[in-house]
Design a protein around this motif. Structure first.
Motif, short mmCIF file in Angstrom:
data_model
loop_
_atom_site.label_atom_id
_atom_site.label_comp_id
_atom_site.label_asym_id
_atom_site.label_seq_id
_atom_site.Cartn_x
_atom_site.Cartn_y
_atom_site.Cartn_z
N UNK A 23 0.87 -1.18 0.00
CA UNK A 23 0.00 0.00 0.00
C UNK A 23 0.90 1.22 0.00
N UNK A 24 0.57 2.14 -0.87
CA UNK A 24 1.39 3.34 -0.97
C UNK A 24 0.81 4.44 -0.07
N UNK A 25 1.63 4.98 0.80
CA UNK A 25 1.14 6.03 1.71
C UNK A 25 2.20 7.12 1.83
N UNK A 26 1.77 8.36 1.65
CA UNK A 26 2.73 9.46 1.72
C UNK A 26 2.47 10.35 2.93
N UNK A 27 3.49 10.48 3.74
CA UNK A 27 3.38 11.24 4.98
C UNK A 27 4.37 12.40 4.95
N UNK A 28 3.86 13.59 5.22
CA UNK A 28 4.77 14.74 5.28
C UNK A 28 4.95 15.13 6.75
N UNK A 29 6.18 15.43 7.14
CA UNK A 29 6.42 15.81 8.52
C UNK A 29 6.97 17.24 8.54
N UNK A 30 6.18 18.14 9.13
CA UNK A 30 6.55 19.55 9.15
C UNK A 30 6.80 19.97 10.60
#
Ligand SMILES: Nc1nc2c(ncn2[C@@H]2O[C@H](COP(=O)(O)OP(=O)(O)OP(=O)(O)O)[C@@H](O)[C@H]2O)c(=O)[nH]1
Ligand SMILES: [Mg+2]
Length: 407
Positions: free
Chosen positions: A21-28
């Motif tokens: 499963x493709x999952x994109x997480x951005x951490x700011x």
């Protein structure tokens, strides 16, 4: 018949398992807020170097404050389901006096991913290798100040919350006492309500949720904003038990201990319980809203920093031209002169939209070029370091050989 459906479902599952499963997480989060440590803790491995020194080009005129760095990690759960986790780190965020440029870099990136989907959807022949780069969740790390949200936190969530699922997080929760943490959570939630900030608040359809899921969502809502403690170290408790923790003079803290932070709840939310919900919300609500506005000409609002957001709902306000075209379509008896002016408006709005899109792509391309330049410099430096080491080893070997012949 049922057996065919079962078989195809099983096949699909097997295919999904294989593909992952493709999952994109951005951490700011601001520099030093613990982004890298969190990523390593979440993945249970050293994904990001904690002491990353950002190489800036020597020419200060090309200096950029914020970079977007992508890492991909493959994770596997207990049932063998693979997750291709794309992590976008944001080193340099919050370092400049005026953060609005940083916000633009991030929102441009998110919009660019939506535009790529829009473009792909409109192609006659689809690209079978097309990669969906949409950001499914953006974790926004708040420093544990004990004072609620800062102005820049409010601005960030207000600007980005309508584009991406923003989840606010209190980082380094071990620096607050339990009472301080409780108060800080309360103050942050009060600010979120006061400013109508569009965070991801575990939305659901009343008619379509099981009692169990309802209870889970309510529990997660009550924990917001999640608190986390991260660590890059693993310790042996003496009996062979390994824990990822932080060591203090008075003892070792297990980052997975649910009594000291919400890290485990957050990890379960992201990687297990709400992974699909976050993806679905991105596709069905956030992208759909973006798409409707873009196609109706409303995207002319999407200028750099000039976009207006309805703080009541968190929804971007449709542009005047968008309204005009929608009204024309809704009306039963259409006046042709109105229609013409409506079409003209829509046409102009589209032209404006294309112009803005071109501008954004140009800015995006420039940033990619600058990042490439920096990566190249980093590579050159690493090569030089390697050459130095080789030279040193060679020298030492020669010296040893000479000493050997002398003896
Ligand atoms: N007390 C405490 N310190 C932490 C925690 N997480 C990270 N740190 C420390 O904070 C410092 C900065 O952590 P990083 O993970 O490098 O932070 P970052 O946001 O990635 O920093 P930059 O990439 O330099 O912007 C390090 O010394 C970490 O050990 C935490 O949960 N609690
Ligand atoms: Mg870092």
């Amino acid at each position: 018949m049922a057996s065919i459906i079962e078989a195809s479902a099983a096949l699909r599952k097997r295919k999904n398992l294989k593909r992952g499963i493709n999952f994109t997480l951005m951490v700011v989060g601001e520099s030093g807020s613990g982004r890298s440590t969190f990523v390593n803790t979440l993945c249970g491995q050293q994904v990001v170097d904690v002491s990353t020194t950002i190489m800036l080009p020597t020419d200060t005129s090309t200096q950029i404050d914020l970079q977007l760095r992508e890492e991909t990690v493959e994770l596997e759960d207990d049932e063998g389901v693979k997750i291709q986790l794309n992590i976008i780190d944001t080193p340099g965020f919050g370092d400049s006096l005026d953060n609005s440029q940083n916000f633009n870099v991030i929102s441009d990136y998110i919009r660019h991913q939506y535009d790529e989907i829009l473009l792909e959807e409109s192609r006659v022949r689809r690209n079978p290798r097309f990669k969906d780069g949409r950001v499914h969740c953006c974790l926004y790390l708040i420093n544990p100040t004990g004072h609620g949200l800062k102005e820049t936190d409010v601005e960030f969530i207000k600007t980005l919350g309508a584009l991406v699922n923003v989840i606010p997080i209190i980082s380094k929760a071990d620096s607050l006492t339990p009472a301080e943490l409780k108060l800080n959570k309360k103050l942050i939630m009060e600010d979120i309500e006061y400013y109508h900030l569009p965070i991801y608040n575990f939305p659901f359809e009343e008619s379509d949720i099981s009692d169990e899921d309802y209870a889970t969502n309510m529990r997660l809502r009550s924990l917001m904003p999640f608190s986390i403690i991260g660590s890059n170290e693993v310790y042996d408790l003496g009996d062979g038990t390994l824990i990822r923790g932080r060591q203090y003079p008075w003892g070792t803290l297990d980052v997975e201990d649910p009594t000291v932070s919400d890290f485990v709840h957050l990890r379960n939310t992201l990687l297990i319980s709400h992974l699909h919900d976050l993806k679905d919300y991105t596709h069905e609500i956030l992208y759909e809203r973006y798409r409707t506005e873009a196609l109706s000409g409303g995207a002319s609002n999407y200028g750099h920093g000039s976009r207006s957001i309805n703080t009541e709902t968190g929804a971007p306000s449709p542009g005047a031209s968008g309204k005009a075209s929608l009204h024309a379509a809704d009306s039963e008896s259409i006046d042709s002169s109105k229609l013409q002016s409506g079409n003209q408006d829509t046409y102009l709005a589209r032209e404006e939209q294309i112009r803005l899109e071109e501008e954004r792509l140009k800015a995006f391309e420039e940033r990619v070029q600058q990042e490439l330049l920096m990566k190249r410099q980093e590579l050159l430096q690493r090569e030089q370091e390697l050459r130095d080491i080789e030279e040193r080893i060679e020298k030492e070997t020669r010296l040893k050989a000479e000493m050997g012949t002398l003896e």
